[in-house]
Design a protein around this motif. Structure first.
Motif, PDB file in Angstrom:
ATOM      1  N   GLY A 253       0.771  -1.247   0.000  1.00  0.00           N
ATOM      2  CA  GLY A 253       0.000   0.000   0.000  1.00  0.00           C
ATOM      3  C   GLY A 253       0.798   1.289   0.000  1.00  0.00           C
ATOM      4  N   PRO A 254       1.683   1.551   0.946  1.00  0.00           N
ATOM      5  CA  PRO A 254       1.726   0.911   2.271  1.00  0.00           C
ATOM      6  C   PRO A 254       0.553   1.399   3.134  1.00  0.00           C
ATOM      7  CG  PRO A 254       3.842   1.912   1.692  1.00  0.00           C
ATOM      8  CD  PRO A 254       2.801   2.467   0.755  1.00  0.00           C
ATOM      9  N   SER A 255       0.155   0.598   4.118  1.00  0.00           N
ATOM     10  CA  SER A 255      -1.028   0.888   4.909  1.00  0.00           C
ATOM     11  C   SER A 255      -0.801   2.055   5.868  1.00  0.00           C
ATOM     12  CB  SER A 255      -1.434  -0.365   5.701  1.00  0.00           C
ATOM     13  OG  SER A 255      -2.490  -0.070   6.581  1.00  0.00           O
ATOM     14  N   LYS A 256      -1.637   3.084   5.753  1.00  0.00           N
ATOM     15  CA  LYS A 256      -1.569   4.206   6.688  1.00  0.00           C
ATOM     16  C   LYS A 256      -2.124   3.799   8.052  1.00  0.00           C
ATOM     17  CE  LYS A 256      -1.929   7.845   3.185  1.00  0.00           C
ATOM     18  NZ  LYS A 256      -2.702   9.023   2.713  1.00  0.00           N
ATOM     19  N   ILE A 257      -3.049   2.831   8.045  1.00  0.00           N
ATOM     20  CA  ILE A 257      -3.648   2.374   9.304  1.00  0.00           C
ATOM     21  C   ILE A 257      -2.580   1.792  10.224  1.00  0.00           C
ATOM     22  CG2 ILE A 257      -5.284   0.736  10.329  1.00  0.00           C
ATOM     23  CD1 ILE A 257      -6.941   0.960   7.792  1.00  0.00           C
ATOM     24  N   PHE A 260       2.661   2.612   8.235  1.00  0.00           N
ATOM     25  CA  PHE A 260       3.788   2.415   7.332  1.00  0.00           C
ATOM     26  C   PHE A 260       4.044   3.698   6.540  1.00  0.00           C
ATOM     27  CE2 PHE A 260       2.522  -2.304   7.171  1.00  0.00           C
ATOM     28  CZ  PHE A 260       3.345  -2.586   8.251  1.00  0.00           C
ATOM     29  N   PRO A 261       5.300   4.004   6.242  1.00  0.00           N
ATOM     30  CA  PRO A 261       5.610   5.224   5.479  1.00  0.00           C
ATOM     31  C   PRO A 261       5.039   5.160   4.071  1.00  0.00           C
ATOM     32  CG  PRO A 261       7.563   3.844   5.736  1.00  0.00           C
ATOM     33  CD  PRO A 261       6.515   3.258   6.625  1.00  0.00           C
ATOM     34  N   ASP A 262       4.343   6.209   3.693  1.00  0.00           N
ATOM     35  CA  ASP A 262       3.623   6.216   2.421  1.00  0.00           C
ATOM     36  C   ASP A 262       4.550   6.341   1.221  1.00  0.00           C
ATOM     37  OD1 ASP A 262       1.205   6.343   0.825  1.00  0.00           O
ATOM     38  OD2 ASP A 262       1.674   8.455   0.527  1.00  0.00           O
ATOM     39  N   THR A 263       5.738   6.843   1.427  1.00  0.00           N
ATOM     40  CA  THR A 263       6.644   7.107   0.305  1.00  0.00           C
ATOM     41  C   THR A 263       7.822   6.143   0.253  1.00  0.00           C
ATOM     42  OG1 THR A 263       7.861   8.707   1.662  1.00  0.00           O
ATOM     43  CG2 THR A 263       6.059   9.555   0.293  1.00  0.00           C
ATOM     44  N   SER A 264       7.735   5.031   0.948  1.00  0.00           N
ATOM     45  CA  SER A 264       8.870   4.117   1.037  1.00  0.00           C
ATOM     46  C   SER A 264       8.867   3.109  -0.115  1.00  0.00           C
ATOM     47  CB  SER A 264       8.848   3.372   2.376  1.00  0.00           C
ATOM     48  OG  SER A 264       9.878   2.417   2.420  1.00  0.00           O
TER      49      SER A 264
END
Length: 323
Positions: A253-257, A260-264
């Motif tokens: 995703g990475p999962s925001k819930i 997890f870092p969104d830009t990785s």
């Protein structure tokens, strides 16, 4: 346009699974290859079609033919493996799936690289040539025993899809393959554009990212899976694989819930590796599980059962791709 391939794949898999023993498995395989080559060559020539309506019509037609070709090749291949290696089906299917994974690995990278540095038509013509080079080797290796039809020598009753699907283990294995393809394919129309729009990936880089799960699939299939199945039943292996696939969806995703870092990119890459491993654990044991579910039954129709299981396996996968 993309779903049209899966639609023709499902329909053709159903039909071929019913008639392949009469036509001949090798003939179906070779015919599928030639149809596939023809469709790829056709796509290569599309660059010179300037009429929009004609371009769309030909695109759908060639895409449908590609689905037909893929179904013929896949149903014939899985059926022949089951017939030729009845005592060692899982390990041979693992090798077959490794080859499939290698194709999925090489295809995006090679196609993206060639397209980026040459011309639209070049990848299609190049893959067509590679396909044709393989045919003489297959004709030399595949013997006439693979075309046998058990029912021509006895009065055994016909084995149909519905008769086999009444077995709950067979039905569950088919549903398993359906969900496998949903998980494996659902991210492509979302993940690819995101890599290009948000991270400015080139066509080659996107192809390389999609090759990551294929590498894990190649390793997980013939290398790790045989070690695991020595201690666990195929059903247990598939359940573990589904848990792995569930985890990978949160990571890619990475999962925001989960924070997890969104830009990785590293996180996404890890998720793709896990996706490949999970797919290997859930896909490869399916046909062996089907065969094991009817062990001792249909003794006079073994080749026909292998044909039908190959048809069910590919139909279920095609339905998953459509969804």
């Amino acid at each position: 346009l993309m779903a049209s391939l899966s639609v023709s794949f499902v329909i053709t898999s159903c039909i071929i699974g019913m008639v392949i023993s009469k036509i001949g498995r090798r003939l179906v395989l070779y015919s599928g290859i030639f149809i596939g080559v023809g469709s790829m060559v056709g796509f290569g020539f599309m660059i010179w079609i300037n009429n929009t309506v004609l371009f769309i019509i030909l695109s759908f037609t060639l895409r449908l033919l590609t689905g037909v070709a893929s179904a013929m090749i896949c149903v014939a291949a899985y059926a022949m493996v089951s017939i030729k290696y009845p005592e060692n089906v899982q390990s041979k299917i693992a090798l077959l799936e490794a080859a499939n994974g290698a194709g999925l690995f090489i295809g995006p990278i090679f196609g993206g690289l060639v397209y980026q540095y040459t011309h639209f038509c070049v990848p299609f013509f190049a893959f067509s040539g590679l396909f044709m080079v393989c045919v003489p080797f297959m004709m030399k290796s595949l013997g006439p025993e693979l075309d046998r039809d058990d029912n021509t020598h006895n009065d055994a009753p016909k084995v149909g899809y519905f008769k086999l699907l009444k077995n709950k283990r067979v039905l569950f294995a088919g549903i398993n393959q359906f969900w496998n393809m949903i998980v494996f394919c659902s991210g492509q129309p979302i993940f690819g554009p995101r890599l290009q729009d948000k991270y400015y990936f080139s066509a080659f880089a996107v192809g390389a990212m999609f090759a990551v799960p294929c590498i894990a699939y190649i390793i997980g299939g013939p290398v790790l899976l045989p070690l695991i199945t020595k201690k666990f039943e195929p059903r247990t292996t598939k359940i573990v694989g589904f848990f792995i696939l569930a985890i990978c969806c949160f990571i890619i995703g990475p999962s925001k819930i989960l924070g997890f870092p969104d830009t990785s990119i590293a996180m996404m890459s890890i998720g793709l590796v896990i996706l490949g491993l999970g797919a290997a654990f859930t896909i490869i044991p399916i046909i062996p599980e089907m065969l094991d579910a009817v062990e001792g039954q249909f003794l006079d129709s073994r080749s026909e059962v292998s044909d039908k299981f190959s048809g069910i396996f590919n139909m279920a996968g095609g339905f998953g791709q459509i969804c």
